[in-house]
Design a protein around this motif. Structure first.
Motif, PDB file in Angstrom:
ATOM      1  N   THR A  70     -14.252   2.710   2.027  1.00 22.52           N
ATOM      2  CA  THR A  70     -14.301   3.280   2.884  1.00 22.52           C
ATOM      3  C   THR A  70     -16.442   4.120   3.154  1.00 22.52           C
ATOM      4  O   THR A  70     -15.934   5.253   2.861  1.00 22.52           O
ATOM      5  CB  THR A  70     -13.442   3.798   4.339  1.00 22.52           C
ATOM      6  OG1 THR A  70     -11.932   3.438   3.740  1.00 22.52           O
ATOM      7  CG2 THR A  70     -13.982   4.882   5.282  1.00 22.52           C
ATOM      8  N   ILE A  80       0.733  -1.530   0.044  1.00 27.86           N
ATOM      9  CA  ILE A  80       0.206  -0.020  -0.284  1.00 27.86           C
ATOM     10  C   ILE A  80       1.073   0.951   0.063  1.00 27.86           C
ATOM     11  O   ILE A  80       0.429   2.512  -0.281  1.00 27.86           O
ATOM     12  CB  ILE A  80      -0.372  -0.448   1.010  1.00 27.86           C
ATOM     13  CG1 ILE A  80      -2.131   0.742   0.793  1.00 27.86           C
ATOM     14  CG2 ILE A  80      -0.198   0.469   2.578  1.00 27.86           C
ATOM     15  CD1 ILE A  80      -2.825   0.722   2.209  1.00 27.86           C
ATOM     16  N   SER A 139     -10.558 -13.408   8.715  1.00 27.74           N
ATOM     17  CA  SER A 139      -9.708 -14.028   7.903  1.00 27.74           C
ATOM     18  C   SER A 139      -9.860 -14.360   6.204  1.00 27.74           C
ATOM     19  O   SER A 139      -8.927 -14.268   5.919  1.00 27.74           O
ATOM     20  CB  SER A 139      -8.961 -15.378   8.747  1.00 27.74           C
ATOM     21  OG  SER A 139     -10.007 -15.827   8.748  1.00 27.74           O
ATOM     22  N   GLN A 196      -4.057  -7.654   6.262  1.00 27.94           N
ATOM     23  CA  GLN A 196      -5.439  -7.518   6.320  1.00 27.94           C
ATOM     24  C   GLN A 196      -6.154  -8.416   7.380  1.00 27.94           C
ATOM     25  O   GLN A 196      -6.922  -7.733   8.513  1.00 27.94           O
ATOM     26  CB  GLN A 196      -6.098  -7.799   4.874  1.00 27.94           C
ATOM     27  CG  GLN A 196      -7.218  -6.289   4.241  1.00 27.94           C
ATOM     28  CD  GLN A 196      -7.109  -6.971   3.277  1.00 27.94           C
ATOM     29  OE1 GLN A 196      -7.335  -8.140   2.672  1.00 27.94           O
ATOM     30  NE2 GLN A 196      -8.204  -5.791   1.988  1.00 27.94           N
ATOM     31  N   ALA A 197      -6.162  -9.172   7.383  1.00 29.92           N
ATOM     32  CA  ALA A 197      -6.738 -10.433   8.762  1.00 29.92           C
ATOM     33  C   ALA A 197      -6.649 -10.250   9.632  1.00 29.92           C
ATOM     34  O   ALA A 197      -6.850 -10.443  10.768  1.00 29.92           O
ATOM     35  CB  ALA A 197      -6.664 -11.499   8.112  1.00 29.92           C
ATOM     36  N   SER A 202      -6.309   3.805   1.455  1.00 29.26           N
ATOM     37  CA  SER A 202      -6.862   2.787   2.480  1.00 29.26           C
ATOM     38  C   SER A 202      -8.099   3.369   2.126  1.00 29.26           C
ATOM     39  O   SER A 202      -8.881   2.186   1.644  1.00 29.26           O
ATOM     40  CB  SER A 202      -6.647   2.109   3.614  1.00 29.26           C
ATOM     41  OG  SER A 202      -7.457   1.040   4.137  1.00 29.26           O
ATOM     42  N   ARG A 227      -5.338  -6.910  11.111  1.00 30.84           N
ATOM     43  CA  ARG A 227      -6.051  -5.970  11.744  1.00 30.84           C
ATOM     44  C   ARG A 227      -7.180  -5.802  11.890  1.00 30.84           C
ATOM     45  O   ARG A 227      -7.346  -5.203  12.884  1.00 30.84           O
ATOM     46  CB  ARG A 227      -5.445  -4.702  10.880  1.00 30.84           C
ATOM     47  CG  ARG A 227      -6.088  -3.320  11.008  1.00 30.84           C
ATOM     48  CD  ARG A 227      -5.343  -2.952  11.896  1.00 30.84           C
ATOM     49  NE  ARG A 227      -6.148  -2.703  13.209  1.00 30.84           N
ATOM     50  CZ  ARG A 227      -6.552  -1.418  13.194  1.00 30.84           C
ATOM     51  NH1 ARG A 227      -6.237  -0.328  12.629  1.00 30.84           N
ATOM     52  NH2 ARG A 227      -7.531  -1.150  14.359  1.00 30.84           N
ATOM     53  N   THR A 228      -7.565  -6.273  10.913  1.00 30.63           N
ATOM     54  CA  THR A 228      -9.582  -6.824  10.615  1.00 30.63           C
ATOM     55  C   THR A 228      -9.901  -7.821  11.592  1.00 30.63           C
ATOM     56  O   THR A 228     -11.152  -7.721  12.041  1.00 30.63           O
ATOM     57  CB  THR A 228     -10.168  -6.770   9.309  1.00 30.63           C
ATOM     58  OG1 THR A 228     -10.086  -7.905   9.156  1.00 30.63           O
ATOM     59  CG2 THR A 228      -9.736  -5.865   7.878  1.00 30.63           C
ATOM     60  N   ASN A 245     -10.145   0.824  -0.287  1.00 28.76           N
ATOM     61  CA  ASN A 245     -12.184  -0.116   0.209  1.00 28.76           C
ATOM     62  C   ASN A 245     -13.209   0.383   0.195  1.00 28.76           C
ATOM     63  O   ASN A 245     -14.272   0.200   1.172  1.00 28.76           O
ATOM     64  CB  ASN A 245     -11.613   0.280   1.874  1.00 28.76           C
ATOM     65  CG  ASN A 245     -10.148  -1.172   2.374  1.00 28.76           C
ATOM     66  OD1 ASN A 245     -10.615  -2.076   1.455  1.00 28.76           O
ATOM     67  ND2 ASN A 245      -9.702  -0.775   2.759  1.00 28.76           N
ATOM     68  N   PRO A 270      -4.304  -6.366  -2.227  1.00 32.66           N
ATOM     69  CA  PRO A 270      -3.722  -6.124  -0.518  1.00 32.66           C
ATOM     70  C   PRO A 270      -3.075  -7.624  -0.533  1.00 32.66           C
ATOM     71  O   PRO A 270      -3.247  -8.456   0.011  1.00 32.66           O
ATOM     72  CB  PRO A 270      -4.985  -6.070  -0.205  1.00 32.66           C
ATOM     73  CG  PRO A 270      -5.917  -6.304  -0.742  1.00 32.66           C
ATOM     74  CD  PRO A 270      -5.197  -6.106  -2.311  1.00 32.66           C
ATOM     75  N   ASN A 271      -2.056  -7.622   0.783  1.00 26.55           N
ATOM     76  CA  ASN A 271      -1.984  -8.425   1.764  1.00 26.55           C
ATOM     77  C   ASN A 271      -2.565  -9.122   2.436  1.00 26.55           C
ATOM     78  O   ASN A 271      -3.236  -8.109   3.393  1.00 26.55           O
ATOM     79  CB  ASN A 271      -0.208  -7.797   2.265  1.00 26.55           C
ATOM     80  CG  ASN A 271      -0.046  -9.230   2.809  1.00 26.55           C
ATOM     81  OD1 ASN A 271      -0.643 -10.289   3.656  1.00 26.55           O
ATOM     82  ND2 ASN A 271       1.182  -9.507   2.962  1.00 26.55           N
ATOM     83  N   ARG A 272      -2.958 -10.452   2.065  1.00 24.89           N
ATOM     84  CA  ARG A 272      -4.926 -10.631   3.026  1.00 24.89           C
ATOM     85  C   ARG A 272      -4.371 -10.449   4.590  1.00 24.89           C
ATOM     86  O   ARG A 272      -5.151 -10.828   5.717  1.00 24.89           O
ATOM     87  CB  ARG A 272      -5.106 -12.179   2.018  1.00 24.89           C
ATOM     88  CG  ARG A 272      -5.547 -12.014   1.580  1.00 24.89           C
ATOM     89  CD  ARG A 272      -6.253 -11.320   0.669  1.00 24.89           C
ATOM     90  NE  ARG A 272      -7.919 -11.948   0.717  1.00 24.89           N
ATOM     91  CZ  ARG A 272      -8.398 -12.089  -1.401  1.00 24.89           C
ATOM     92  NH1 ARG A 272      -7.747 -11.815  -1.918  1.00 24.89           N
ATOM     93  NH2 ARG A 272      -9.690 -12.582  -1.258  1.00 24.89           N
TER      94      ARG A 272
END
Lengths: 348, 348
Positions: free
Chosen positions: A29, A8, A65, A58-59, A23, A61-62, A27, A53-55
């Motif tokens: 947002t 990113i 998965s 992402q996983a 971001s 952070r959010t 996304n 994006p690097n899954r």
DNA sequence: ACGTTTTGCCAAAACGTCTTGGCATAGATA
DNA sequence: TATCTATGCCAAGACGTTTTGGCAAAACGT
């Protein structure tokens, strides 16, 4: 070998904005505040860099998965499991989810199933699909309650988890109706003798059709045995050997129907001229390869896979109420597949 | 619902050490320096908290997701795919890897396959398995070279990617040898007419056995047709109708064998008394349900799945040289499955 | 007793993303 | 003109690990 791909940050730099903005843009947002031009610039930069994006990041952070686990019994034994997987996989892909599969043993005792579920939980799946090999009622491992789950081809004994199963009654009704509409009134039923839902439901469908058409139910036309080729053969042999033999046979499944084919051949009965047969399961390998092709009822494995994933997605998005869905298992249509094993009864 | 589980920090706190130490202990970091007592304390703390590492965080940090992608053609159509999945899954589990599955279309044109591979790459898989539905030679999507890959049931046209395939010749040899050892010398061969490796290799095996046993090759005993039940029936009908009919039949696959069964029945030939038959593929649904059960050759789908994962693991650990393995496809044994369709030829 | 090595442990940075709470500037309102 | 609101953007922290480079204290050598 593996080329380190753009992050990113690289996109941000190329577009001349902060990572925050990137971001937000990528996304979409909700109520972000980025000018139209900036968005375009960001999108363009992302595309030229081939950014994805690097899954894992992402996983992390959010805390989601994007993985959903499919716990499937005996993947190997049956093509049915394959169709469930296929349906689930296609639906998952549609929603940008990834399907991970774990095979589990059918009657493994002890905590085996619980361990399998745990293995999925340990892998951070967002939800799990629990698929059994044939329609039945199960009691679920306790840890399945720790995350959203949907049952495929089985129902929760405790009635807590949403489930989808084939409409067995409807399938049987379609099959027998097909025979009745061809003109048959003496219709034998070669049933399974296991105490599973399908046994009772297909039988219910059979009776239902007879009743709807004012055909008296004759219990001498209904036989039960293990749902394999050989027992099917034995039953058919007996039923067809009688002087008042039925003009048509509804078989619990295609394997029993295969046995019935053999019995008919041995007795010099030609299908469908002298005997009509309808099976159940639509096992291509059998149904399509018999002579003549076996008219049968298809199980909606693919569709159940799709339904299960769609339902999970709703659950995950909070668009649906868990309890509400769990209340009654969803029934999916079992369509009749017409091949060549049904004809009018021969005018005596 | 989903209970937030313990993290490495919680373990550290409970054990009264730093997270660093916990990490070292739980990962058995080579030449770490932690006293035996401390290790025990950490392990104990981890156990009591039910700690399991967050795979996403791990993946992010180490840049290894522990995911391996299985790109499989037509999962649905055949039980074969199921056995590959099963083997791969079991082997993966053994190595603490997770299998993610993507279905791909057989003859999808354009960049479809490349997109499928990309979908896996985007999901950060560490490596990919590329499985085809039947043994053949393929040209691979270019982006498959971006990460370790192994081919299952096919070979790389370019010879760059390691591959595992069934030992077709060996299987055919086993089948025909079985017939020869039962005393047959006039053995018909119902072959496929597609130009795929199996066609040529099974034929080669057939000839090889004849030669080894000094049985002259008779080209009138070899027929080709599409590898389906109906063509198999037609061929068998013709071959068996002749006065100098063979006493045994080797069939390209179980479906053709199924057709041969029908032909035999119609001609009043009893199997195996009047005619012995051996098939290929070991499709349970057919082979086990014919009367008598069909003796046939099993394809090592399960084993290929296992082999592929094991090989990937070696590749990932750098224990094996890529090129070295890629050089020649690995051949896996095709064992004979004996049922009831072979007997001595009847003494005339 | 003094330096040197080994042992046992830890603080802090990093992986790539999302998200909170800002801070300017521009336009609108009074 | 002075205040207020909306717009457009960004800095920095957090997610849960692994890993680097250290620092004390203990053990060792002379």
């Amino acid at each position: 070998m593996a080329v380190k791909s753009a992050g990113i940050r690289d996109v941000a730099q190329l577009a001349g904005v902060s990572v925050t903005t990137v971001s937000h843009v990528l996304n979409d947002t909700p109520n972000m505040r980025v000018s139209v031009e900036t968005r375009a610039r960001v999108r363009h930069a992302a595309k030229t860099l081939g950014y994805g994006p690097n899954r894992m990041a992402q996983a992390l952070r959010t805390n989601r998965s994007g993985l959903i686990g499919l716990l499937s019994e005996e993947i190997a034994t049956t093509p049915h499991a394959g169709r469930i997987i296929l349906g689930a996989q296609n639906a998952a892909r549609e929603h940008d989810l990834t399907l991970v599969i774990i095979n589990t043993e059918r009657d493994a005792g002890g905590t085996s199933h619980r361990d399998d579920v745990q293995a999925l939980i340990d892998r951070q799946v967002d939800a799990v699909l629990y698929a059994t090999m044939y329609h039945r009622s199960v009691s679920l491992p306790p840890n399945l309650q720790d995350l959203p789950a949907v049952l495929i081809d089985s129902t929760d004994r405790a009635g807590i988890v949403p489930a989808v199963v084939p409409d067995e009654v409807g399938g049987a009704v379609a099959a027998v109706t097909h025979l009745v509409e061809a003109g048959h009134t003496r219709i034998g039923f070669l049933n399974n003798d296991d105490d599973v839902p399908a046994t009772h439901l297909r039988f219910a469908g059979y009776r239902q059709v007879l009743q709807a058409h004012d055909i008296p139910f004759d219990e001498d036309l209904v036989f039960s045995a293990p749902s394999e080729t050989l027992p099917g053969y034995g039953l058919a042999r007996e039923l067809l050997g009688r002087s008042d033999r039925p003009t048509a046979l509804f078989c619990y499944n295609d394997r029993m129907a295969m046995g019935a084919y053999r019995a008919a051949t041995e007795l010099g009965l030609e299908i469908p001229r002298d005997l009509s047969i309808v099976g159940f399961d639509n096992q291509e390998l059998i149904a399509a390869n018999l002579f003549p092709g076996l008219t049968t009822v298809a199980l909606p494995h693919y569709e159940m896979g799709v339904w299960a994933v769609e339902t999970l997605v709703h659950l995950l998005h909070g668009e649906a109420e868990y309890r509400l869905i769990a209340d009654k298992p969803a029934l999916l249509d079992c369509p009749l597949v017409i091949r060549g094993s049904v004809a009018q009864p021969r005018a005596n």
